[in-house]
Motif scaffolding. Structure first.
Motif, PDB file in Angstrom:
ATOM      1  N   LYS A   1      11.817  -2.136  -3.071  1.00  0.00           N
ATOM      2  CA  LYS A   1      12.202  -0.914  -3.719  1.00  0.00           C
ATOM      3  C   LYS A   1      11.698   0.257  -2.792  1.00  0.00           C
ATOM      4  O   LYS A   1      11.212   0.471  -2.448  1.00  0.00           O
ATOM      5  N   GLN A   2      13.219   0.805  -2.571  1.00  0.00           N
ATOM      6  CA  GLN A   2      13.381   1.790  -1.672  1.00  0.00           C
ATOM      7  C   GLN A   2      12.757   3.214  -2.048  1.00  0.00           C
ATOM      8  O   GLN A   2      13.171   3.611  -3.195  1.00  0.00           O
ATOM      9  N   GLY A   3      12.036   3.805  -1.041  1.00  0.00           N
ATOM     10  CA  GLY A   3      11.495   5.050  -1.656  1.00  0.00           C
ATOM     11  C   GLY A   3      10.016   5.114  -1.297  1.00  0.00           C
ATOM     12  O   GLY A   3       9.337   4.348  -1.455  1.00  0.00           O
TER      13      GLY A   3
ATOM     14  N   LEU B   1     -18.285   3.292   8.510  1.00  0.00           N
ATOM     15  CA  LEU B   1     -17.483   2.631   7.305  1.00  0.00           C
ATOM     16  C   LEU B   1     -16.736   1.566   7.647  1.00  0.00           C
ATOM     17  O   LEU B   1     -16.464   1.240   8.491  1.00  0.00           O
ATOM     18  N   LYS B   2     -16.822   0.717   6.541  1.00  0.00           N
ATOM     19  CA  LYS B   2     -15.744  -0.627   6.608  1.00  0.00           C
ATOM     20  C   LYS B   2     -14.666  -0.070   6.146  1.00  0.00           C
ATOM     21  O   LYS B   2     -14.486   0.382   5.133  1.00  0.00           O
ATOM     22  N   VAL B   3     -13.653  -0.312   7.132  1.00  0.00           N
ATOM     23  CA  VAL B   3     -12.356   0.111   7.124  1.00  0.00           C
ATOM     24  C   VAL B   3     -11.222  -0.855   7.287  1.00  0.00           C
ATOM     25  O   VAL B   3     -11.200  -1.689   7.972  1.00  0.00           O
ATOM     26  N   GLU B   4     -10.233  -0.905   6.290  1.00  0.00           N
ATOM     27  CA  GLU B   4      -9.047  -1.683   6.577  1.00  0.00           C
ATOM     28  C   GLU B   4      -7.665  -0.619   6.807  1.00  0.00           C
ATOM     29  O   GLU B   4      -7.534   0.557   6.030  1.00  0.00           O
ATOM     30  N   ILE B   5      -6.864  -0.849   7.672  1.00  0.00           N
ATOM     31  CA  ILE B   5      -5.561  -0.067   7.857  1.00  0.00           C
ATOM     32  C   ILE B   5      -4.581  -0.975   7.444  1.00  0.00           C
ATOM     33  O   ILE B   5      -4.504  -2.003   7.893  1.00  0.00           O
ATOM     34  N   VAL B   6      -3.660  -0.426   6.532  1.00  0.00           N
ATOM     35  CA  VAL B   6      -2.588  -1.334   6.024  1.00  0.00           C
ATOM     36  C   VAL B   6      -1.339  -0.475   5.995  1.00  0.00           C
ATOM     37  O   VAL B   6      -1.312   0.744   5.774  1.00  0.00           O
ATOM     38  N   VAL B   7      -0.388  -1.315   6.318  1.00  0.00           N
ATOM     39  CA  VAL B   7       1.002  -0.486   6.326  1.00  0.00           C
ATOM     40  C   VAL B   7       2.054  -1.077   5.619  1.00  0.00           C
ATOM     41  O   VAL B   7       2.018  -2.234   5.206  1.00  0.00           O
ATOM     42  N   ILE B   8       2.805  -0.206   4.561  1.00  0.00           N
ATOM     43  CA  ILE B   8       3.817  -0.691   3.702  1.00  0.00           C
ATOM     44  C   ILE B   8       5.073  -0.622   4.482  1.00  0.00           C
ATOM     45  O   ILE B   8       5.571   0.181   4.683  1.00  0.00           O
ATOM     46  N   ASN B   9       5.682  -1.571   4.709  1.00  0.00           N
ATOM     47  CA  ASN B   9       7.136  -1.792   5.370  1.00  0.00           C
ATOM     48  C   ASN B   9       8.081  -1.497   4.185  1.00  0.00           C
ATOM     49  O   ASN B   9       8.301  -2.646   3.332  1.00  0.00           O
ATOM     50  N   ASN B  10       8.768  -0.594   4.246  1.00  0.00           N
ATOM     51  CA  ASN B  10       9.630  -0.296   2.890  1.00  0.00           C
ATOM     52  C   ASN B  10      11.033  -0.394   3.636  1.00  0.00           C
ATOM     53  O   ASN B  10      12.006   0.622   3.746  1.00  0.00           O
ATOM     54  N   ASN B  11      11.490  -1.657   3.747  1.00  0.00           N
ATOM     55  CA  ASN B  11      12.877  -2.107   4.012  1.00  0.00           C
ATOM     56  C   ASN B  11      13.098  -1.636   5.394  1.00  0.00           C
ATOM     57  O   ASN B  11      14.510  -1.322   5.519  1.00  0.00           O
ATOM     58  N   SER B  12      12.326  -1.677   6.339  1.00  0.00           N
ATOM     59  CA  SER B  12      12.829  -1.217   7.778  1.00  0.00           C
ATOM     60  C   SER B  12      13.880  -2.182   8.127  1.00  0.00           C
ATOM     61  O   SER B  12      13.860  -3.321   8.138  1.00  0.00           O
TER      62      SER B  12
END
Length: 294
Positions: free
Chosen positions: A103-105, A72-83
């Protein structure tokens, strides 16, 4: 049959005794090369990970996902939540697609990931969890085969702390497995966990997403002043059920292995077991009959 030991596929992603800064040039080059496969601009699947101060955890999860066996065609995405640590530098160095959520959480982070995801199918992952080679394909397959299935959720096990065995963790897992089956009929939304669940992206977006009334912190430790029963993953599950049904993925090849750190924050395996036993047995009638006490 499930064993007390961790599976062999997991060993190459442990990087025992190493933080990200300790990785050799060869290890970094290998990890970057494997991750480069998962940047498709028109993906079938988006694997989305929220991250808050995960500098020395997230590369393990990424390493496991980068070893996925899929056509399958896949993307890996990371959401940095105020690190505030070097999480973003790690992501940049590895060339991982990432977005910043101010927005924290965790609910805000997962919602941001939902809005940014490009895939038809959305898989939720976590920074402290290891994913087996067939996880992506096995989790997505039920939704691809049956349009009536709008979401899936999987099984999990814990990695023991260094120098400890898995017996206590195994017993805890057996108890939660029983509760999953009991809740499945009337309270299935309580079975979904954000580190191994998936759904049809557009349905997730149009039915309410991960938005919750009370924000859950990343650890959500029992007994803390910020602990809440309301969760973004359970909310998503309820939203998905508006348009179809959920499916428990039982295939052992899709069982993920996660850190026991949330159990340790609850005071250890026994304390976590006791807390969850009290909560679950207190609601047993509700799980069976579907009728709330109130």
């Amino acid at each position: 049959m499930f064993s007390f030991s961790v599976p062999k596929w997991l060993n190459k992603h442990l990087f025992t005794g190493k933080n990200f800064a300790d990785l050799s040039e060869a290890e970094l080059a290998d990890l970057k090369k494997r991750l480069s496969r998962f940047k498709d601009d028109q993906p079938d699947v988006s694997v989305v990970i929220p991250a808050w101060n995960e500098e020395n955890n997230i590369f393990h999860a990424l390493s496991s996902l980068a070893s996925a066996e899929t056509d399958l065609k896949v993307e890996i995405v990371v959401i940095n939540n105020n690190s505030t640590d070097r999480t973003q530098q790690v992501l940049d160095e590895l060339g991982v697609r990432s977005y910043f959520e101010i927005k924290q959480g965790i609910a805000h982070a997962r919602q941001c990931g939902l809005e940014m995801a490009k895939g038809k199918y959305h898989l939720c992952a976590d920074s402290d969890t290891f994913y087996p080679p067939k996880w992506i394909d096995i989790m997505v397959k039920p939704m691809m085969k049956d349009p009536g299935i709008t979401g899936v959720y999987g099984r999990y096990a814990f990695i023991p702390p260094e120098g400890q065995g898995r017996l206590g963790l195994w017993l805890y897992e057996r108890f939660t497995g029983i509760m999953v089956q009991i809740r499945k009929r009337n309270r299935e939304y309580m079975n979904t966990l954000g580190f191994t669940m998936g759904f049809v992206t557009e349905i997730g977006r149009t039915t309410g997403g991960f938005k919750v009334g009370k924000e859950r912190k990343f650890d959500n430790a029992a007994g803390s002043e910020y602990f809440t029963e309301e969760s973004e993953d359970g909310t998503m599950a309820l939203n998905l059920k508006k348009k179809g049904r959920l499916k428990l993925v039982r295939d052992e090849r899709a069982r993920v292995f996660t850190s026991p750190r949330r159990l340790l924050l609850d005071g250890g395996v026994w304390a976590a077991f006791t807390n969850r036993f009290k909560r679950n047995t207190g609601g047993m009638a509700e799980y069976i009959t579907g009728k709330s006490k109130s």
